[in-house]
Motif scaffolding. Sequence first.
Motif, PDB file in Angstrom:
ATOM      1  N   LYS A  13       0.524  -1.430   0.289  1.00 24.17           N
ATOM      2  CA  LYS A  13       0.132   0.239   0.125  1.00 24.17           C
ATOM      3  C   LYS A  13       1.074   0.950   0.128  1.00 24.17           C
ATOM      4  N   GLY A  14       1.993   0.976   0.404  1.00 21.65           N
ATOM      5  CA  GLY A  14       2.266   2.280   0.753  1.00 21.65           C
ATOM      6  C   GLY A  14       3.421   3.239  -0.372  1.00 21.65           C
ATOM      7  N   THR A  15       4.100   2.055  -0.849  1.00 28.97           N
ATOM      8  CA  THR A  15       4.500   1.913  -2.494  1.00 28.97           C
ATOM      9  C   THR A  15       4.205   2.691  -3.026  1.00 28.97           C
ATOM     10  N   ALA A  17       1.033   3.685  -2.539  1.00 32.38           N
ATOM     11  CA  ALA A  17       0.142   4.752  -2.308  1.00 32.38           C
ATOM     12  C   ALA A  17       1.836   6.304  -3.062  1.00 32.38           C
ATOM     13  N   ALA A  18       2.644   6.360  -2.650  1.00 34.58           N
ATOM     14  CA  ALA A  18       3.491   7.389  -3.242  1.00 34.58           C
ATOM     15  C   ALA A  18       3.442   7.629  -4.739  1.00 34.58           C
ATOM     16  N   HIS A  28      -1.230  12.632   0.770  1.00 39.43           N
ATOM     17  CA  HIS A  28      -1.450  11.004   1.347  1.00 39.43           C
ATOM     18  C   HIS A  28      -1.769  10.849   2.730  1.00 39.43           C
ATOM     19  N   SER A  30      -2.127   8.614   5.959  1.00 34.99           N
ATOM     20  CA  SER A  30      -1.404   7.277   5.971  1.00 34.99           C
ATOM     21  C   SER A  30      -1.364   7.356   7.578  1.00 34.99           C
ATOM     22  N   ASP A  33       1.501   5.640   9.434  1.00 30.13           N
ATOM     23  CA  ASP A  33       3.110   6.789   8.984  1.00 30.13           C
ATOM     24  C   ASP A  33       2.841   8.496  10.797  1.00 30.13           C
ATOM     25  N   ASP A  80      -4.528   5.207   2.604  1.00 32.07           N
ATOM     26  CA  ASP A  80      -4.172   3.897   3.470  1.00 32.07           C
ATOM     27  C   ASP A  80      -3.577   3.602   4.602  1.00 32.07           C
ATOM     28  N   GLY A  81      -3.902   2.599   4.776  1.00 31.91           N
ATOM     29  CA  GLY A  81      -3.801   1.942   6.102  1.00 31.91           C
ATOM     30  C   GLY A  81      -5.281   2.550   7.080  1.00 31.91           C
ATOM     31  N   ARG A 123      12.132  -6.024   4.890  1.00 30.26           N
ATOM     32  CA  ARG A 123      11.457  -4.469   5.145  1.00 30.26           C
ATOM     33  C   ARG A 123      12.403  -4.199   6.774  1.00 30.26           C
TER      34      ARG A 123
END
Length: 178
Positions: A13-15, A17-18, A28, A30, A33, A80-81, A123
């Motif tokens: 999702k994060g990737t 999302a960017a 964004h 998140s 985050d 995101d999330g 990760r």
Amino acid sequence: MNIILLGAPGSGKGTQAAFLIEKHGLTHLSTGDMLRAEIAAGSDLGKQAKAIMESGQLVSDEIVIAMIAARLGDKGALFDGFPRTIAQAEALDKLLTGRGSQIDTVIELQVGNEEIVQRMLTRGRSDDNEATIRQRLAVFEAQTKPLTDYYQKQGKLRSIDGSGELAAISARIEAALH
Ligand code: ADP
């Protein structure tokens, strides 16, 4: 345009999302985050959230809904999330309706559990050890997976294959948005 990226922890999702915020000029949002920023700042909220996150459980609906409510702006958002529970999804619908807005599309990234565990172990975030990952996947199945039904009923769900090359996944998302 308001978009939700839905998918298990480690589904990318994060990737993605960017890439999406850049391409579509979205804000964004998140919650992961935001919570990590609270931890880094050493706030009371961060102190509460840290242990919960490291155990693989969800932070309370009340806390994350308030964080989102405080950050909704005039621009479209990429969530995101969040939402991660039905209560969060209902709260988000209410917040957006109150602003004369709505969710347009929900993109679900589908990735198999074993691929997810492998990705997350490389990760190396502090909540990325194997036991916590398995716990987070179980929490996802129990609490977040039901959101696919929720958005399917609203006709907003687009499920795509989240495995393979990053560029190929981005292309599938773009196709789902059009
Ligand atoms: P991932 O998708 O890889 O699990 P996130 O950054 O989205 O990563 O979330 C990390 C952790 O933060 C979650 O395991 C959970 O404890 C907490 N969290 C993030 N977003 C939410 C949310 N919407 N509701 C409850 N807890 C959340």
